[in-house]
Motif scaffolding. Structure first.
Motif, PDB file in Angstrom:
ATOM      1  N   PRO A  10       0.819  -1.208   0.000  1.00  0.00           N
ATOM      2  CA  PRO A  10       0.000   0.000   0.000  1.00  0.00           C
ATOM      3  C   PRO A  10       0.857   1.263   0.000  1.00  0.00           C
ATOM      4  O   PRO A  10       2.078   1.215   0.176  1.00  0.00           O
ATOM      5  CB  PRO A  10      -0.821  -0.132   1.284  1.00  0.00           C
ATOM      6  CG  PRO A  10      -0.047  -1.053   2.144  1.00  0.00           C
ATOM      7  CD  PRO A  10       0.715  -1.962   1.242  1.00  0.00           C
ATOM      8  N   ILE A  11       0.187   2.381  -0.185  1.00  0.00           N
ATOM      9  CA  ILE A  11       0.857   3.681  -0.187  1.00  0.00           C
ATOM     10  C   ILE A  11       1.471   3.916   1.197  1.00  0.00           C
ATOM     11  O   ILE A  11       0.821   3.745   2.217  1.00  0.00           O
ATOM     12  CB  ILE A  11      -0.146   4.799  -0.517  1.00  0.00           C
ATOM     13  CG1 ILE A  11      -0.746   4.579  -1.903  1.00  0.00           C
ATOM     14  CG2 ILE A  11       0.515   6.175  -0.418  1.00  0.00           C
ATOM     15  CD1 ILE A  11      -1.981   5.418  -2.180  1.00  0.00           C
ATOM     16  N   ILE A 130      -0.927   2.796  11.147  1.00  0.00           N
ATOM     17  CA  ILE A 130       0.440   3.238  10.845  1.00  0.00           C
ATOM     18  C   ILE A 130       0.486   3.960   9.504  1.00  0.00           C
ATOM     19  O   ILE A 130       1.110   5.022   9.373  1.00  0.00           O
ATOM     20  CB  ILE A 130       1.407   2.039  10.868  1.00  0.00           C
ATOM     21  CG1 ILE A 130       1.566   1.522  12.299  1.00  0.00           C
ATOM     22  CG2 ILE A 130       2.763   2.410  10.269  1.00  0.00           C
ATOM     23  CD1 ILE A 130       2.236   0.167  12.409  1.00  0.00           C
ATOM     24  N   LEU A 131      -0.175   3.412   8.502  1.00  0.00           N
ATOM     25  CA  LEU A 131      -0.162   4.033   7.173  1.00  0.00           C
ATOM     26  C   LEU A 131      -0.892   5.368   7.175  1.00  0.00           C
ATOM     27  O   LEU A 131      -0.456   6.313   6.505  1.00  0.00           O
ATOM     28  CB  LEU A 131      -0.757   3.085   6.134  1.00  0.00           C
ATOM     29  CG  LEU A 131       0.099   1.856   5.855  1.00  0.00           C
ATOM     30  CD1 LEU A 131      -0.690   0.829   5.041  1.00  0.00           C
ATOM     31  CD2 LEU A 131       1.390   2.224   5.147  1.00  0.00           C
ATOM     32  N   HIS A 132      -1.979   5.487   7.927  1.00  0.00           N
ATOM     33  CA  HIS A 132      -2.656   6.788   8.043  1.00  0.00           C
ATOM     34  C   HIS A 132      -1.697   7.822   8.640  1.00  0.00           C
ATOM     35  O   HIS A 132      -1.635   8.951   8.172  1.00  0.00           O
ATOM     36  CB  HIS A 132      -3.899   6.684   8.924  1.00  0.00           C
ATOM     37  CG  HIS A 132      -5.099   6.080   8.263  1.00  0.00           C
ATOM     38  ND1 HIS A 132      -5.142   5.692   6.941  1.00  0.00           N
ATOM     39  CD2 HIS A 132      -6.322   5.798   8.764  1.00  0.00           C
ATOM     40  CE1 HIS A 132      -6.328   5.208   6.654  1.00  0.00           C
ATOM     41  NE2 HIS A 132      -7.066   5.244   7.753  1.00  0.00           N
ATOM     42  N   GLN A 142      -8.433   9.394   0.219  1.00  0.00           N
ATOM     43  CA  GLN A 142      -7.187   8.691  -0.095  1.00  0.00           C
ATOM     44  C   GLN A 142      -6.860   7.673   0.993  1.00  0.00           C
ATOM     45  O   GLN A 142      -6.364   6.588   0.705  1.00  0.00           O
ATOM     46  CB  GLN A 142      -6.047   9.690  -0.288  1.00  0.00           C
ATOM     47  CG  GLN A 142      -6.183  10.484  -1.568  1.00  0.00           C
ATOM     48  CD  GLN A 142      -5.236  11.678  -1.622  1.00  0.00           C
ATOM     49  OE1 GLN A 142      -4.987  12.342  -0.624  1.00  0.00           O
ATOM     50  NE2 GLN A 142      -4.711  11.930  -2.808  1.00  0.00           N
ATOM     51  N   TRP A 143      -7.141   8.013   2.251  1.00  0.00           N
ATOM     52  CA  TRP A 143      -6.954   7.044   3.333  1.00  0.00           C
ATOM     53  C   TRP A 143      -7.846   5.824   3.107  1.00  0.00           C
ATOM     54  O   TRP A 143      -7.424   4.685   3.320  1.00  0.00           O
ATOM     55  CB  TRP A 143      -7.291   7.668   4.675  1.00  0.00           C
ATOM     56  CG  TRP A 143      -6.199   8.504   5.284  1.00  0.00           C
ATOM     57  CD1 TRP A 143      -4.922   8.665   4.830  1.00  0.00           C
ATOM     58  CD2 TRP A 143      -6.306   9.279   6.466  1.00  0.00           C
ATOM     59  NE1 TRP A 143      -4.226   9.499   5.660  1.00  0.00           N
ATOM     60  CE2 TRP A 143      -5.050   9.897   6.674  1.00  0.00           C
ATOM     61  CE3 TRP A 143      -7.328   9.525   7.368  1.00  0.00           C
ATOM     62  CZ2 TRP A 143      -4.800  10.737   7.755  1.00  0.00           C
ATOM     63  CZ3 TRP A 143      -7.082  10.363   8.442  1.00  0.00           C
ATOM     64  CH2 TRP A 143      -5.824  10.961   8.631  1.00  0.00           C
ATOM     65  N   ALA A 144      -9.088   6.072   2.688  1.00  0.00           N
ATOM     66  CA  ALA A 144     -10.020   4.963   2.456  1.00  0.00           C
ATOM     67  C   ALA A 144      -9.522   4.065   1.325  1.00  0.00           C
ATOM     68  O   ALA A 144      -9.613   2.836   1.414  1.00  0.00           O
ATOM     69  CB  ALA A 144     -11.414   5.505   2.149  1.00  0.00           C
ATOM     70  N   PHE A 149      -6.446  -1.013  -0.139  1.00  0.00           N
ATOM     71  CA  PHE A 149      -5.249  -1.725  -0.592  1.00  0.00           C
ATOM     72  C   PHE A 149      -4.753  -2.701   0.476  1.00  0.00           C
ATOM     73  O   PHE A 149      -4.282  -3.786   0.168  1.00  0.00           O
ATOM     74  CB  PHE A 149      -4.113  -0.760  -0.937  1.00  0.00           C
ATOM     75  CG  PHE A 149      -4.421   0.206  -2.047  1.00  0.00           C
ATOM     76  CD1 PHE A 149      -5.430  -0.030  -2.972  1.00  0.00           C
ATOM     77  CD2 PHE A 149      -3.687   1.373  -2.162  1.00  0.00           C
ATOM     78  CE1 PHE A 149      -5.697   0.865  -3.991  1.00  0.00           C
ATOM     79  CE2 PHE A 149      -3.944   2.274  -3.187  1.00  0.00           C
ATOM     80  CZ  PHE A 149      -4.953   2.029  -4.102  1.00  0.00           C
ATOM     81  N   VAL A 150      -4.852  -2.312   1.732  1.00  0.00           N
ATOM     82  CA  VAL A 150      -4.407  -3.171   2.833  1.00  0.00           C
ATOM     83  C   VAL A 150      -5.322  -4.385   2.975  1.00  0.00           C
ATOM     84  O   VAL A 150      -4.849  -5.507   3.173  1.00  0.00           O
ATOM     85  CB  VAL A 150      -4.349  -2.388   4.165  1.00  0.00           C
ATOM     86  CG1 VAL A 150      -4.053  -3.313   5.341  1.00  0.00           C
ATOM     87  CG2 VAL A 150      -3.314  -1.271   4.093  1.00  0.00           C
TER      88      VAL A 150
END
Length: 191
Positions: A10-11, A130-132, A142-144, A149-150
């Motif tokens: 993921p991003i 963590i990614l947020h 974009q978070w959603a 992706f996760v």
């Protein structure tokens, strides 16, 4: 196809950073899809005006859906154009809701033994938190998308190995990736 290392995730999972560190340790060139995708998109008629309209009327999800056939094509093209490289793919370029597009990407990944998914944690909820935090300037939409992706099966189905990054420096993560690929038949010698 034994010297290539493919990094997916993921991003914000650290793909580009780890790819650069792997380059410094191995001298294998680093190829980033984020830098090459527009060239490949344009080859099959990517329309920036349509993309703008999708984003304006449907938000980031609409733009994401518009990108999918272009991304599957770009993945195939990049892997055909380069060898003996460290590849890093953008967060969306290995996630497909359409079974046909996913199968195209799965088939092109299949011969590569060193496909590594970078994730913060084996705990999905912790990975999302963590990614947020890493993507603090992203919009909620974009978070959603990144949460999608996760949670989505695509990256897990494509990966031959998962490396968890939480609590590790990027250097430690790169070393762990190298240790795994060497233990699993990696045969690259830069000289």
């Amino acid at each position: 196809m034994n010297s290539e290392i493919l990094l997916i995730g993921p991003i914000g999972s650290g793909k580009t950073t780890v790819a650069e560190l792997l380059y410094m340790r191995t001298l294998l060139p680093h190829r980033s899809m984020d830098l090459l995708r527009w060239k490949y998109f344009d080859e099959i008629g990517y329309d920036r005006e349509v993309a703008r309209q999708k984003f304006t009327t449907e938000g980031f999800w609409g733009l994401y859906r518009y990108w999918k056939p272009f991304e599957a094509y770009a993945v195939r093209r990049m892997l055909a154009d380069f060898s003996e490289c460290i590849f890093d793919f953008g967060g969306s370029q290995t996630v497909y809701e359409d079974d046909e597009l996913f199968e195209q990407v799965r088939k092109v990944f299949e011969p590569y033994p060193h496909v590594i998914l970078l994730m913060p944690s084996p705990d999905i909820e912790e990975s999302i938190r963590i990614l947020h935090a890493r993507n603090k300037y992203a919009s909620e939409e974009q978070w959603a998308v990144n949460e999608h992706f996760v949670r989505h099966h695509s990256n897990y189905d494509l990966a031959k190995h998962i490396t968890y990054t939480e609590g590790k420096t990027p250097e430690q993560t790169a070393d762990e990736v190298l240790q795994w690929v060497r233990a699993n038949g990696w045969t690259y010698e830069p000289w």
